[in-house]
Design an enzyme around this catalytic site. Sequence first.
Site, PDB file in Angstrom:
ATOM      1  N   GLY A 113      -0.509  -8.095   0.123  1.00 27.41           N
ATOM      2  CA  GLY A 113       0.209  -7.526  -0.995  1.00 27.41           C
ATOM      3  C   GLY A 113      -0.123  -6.054  -1.121  1.00 27.41           C
ATOM      4  CE1 TYR A 114       1.571  -2.957   2.300  1.00 24.65           C
ATOM      5  CE2 TYR A 114       2.621  -5.049   1.796  1.00 24.65           C
ATOM      6  CZ  TYR A 114       2.125  -4.149   2.719  1.00 24.65           C
ATOM      7  OH  TYR A 114       2.160  -4.460   4.059  1.00 24.65           O
ATOM      8  CG  LEU A 115      -3.565  -3.233  -4.628  1.00 27.00           C
ATOM      9  CD1 LEU A 115      -5.031  -2.878  -4.464  1.00 27.00           C
ATOM     10  CD2 LEU A 115      -3.368  -4.212  -5.765  1.00 27.00           C
TER      11      LEU A 115
END
Length: 160
Positions: free
Chosen positions: A35-37
């Site tokens: 996932g991407y912050l």
Amino acid sequence: MGLEIERKWLVKDEILKKQDCIHLEDFDYRDISQGYLCAVPVIRIRKSIKKSGESHYMLSYKGRGLLEREEYNLPLTAEAYESLKGKIEGRLIEKRRYILPFGKYKIELDIFKGKLEGLIYAEVEFPTKEEAEKFSAPEWFNRELTEEPGNSNADLAFRN
């Protein structure tokens, strides 16, 4: 400074299945959830579970660039990954990555799951930009995506 030099191709499932020399069950793999912050710059978390069952967790920073870009990878604990997972933007990317030897290189064949099921990417990393530019892809690779914006995993996470 860490540097990632990588080329990427789209692979069509029907072409992959016609390759007599490729039996995916014979190759090492890992199941990946990432996932991407943040999308710019890319800050990603990843959980990787090897075929053996061994788990790894990582936080990655990736700079701008398509063929060549800055990259740093830092280990995470399972607890830190789970905590950060609740803070991701976009969708969680899930895929199985097979590692296929190809001469002195490794092909990372990503077969996506979930909403991206049916999508297959092949990536090859290189020690130098010159080597990357000279690389001849196998015939079963389809369209090259390296220089096409919109095809990174971060882009896929934010695509509807």
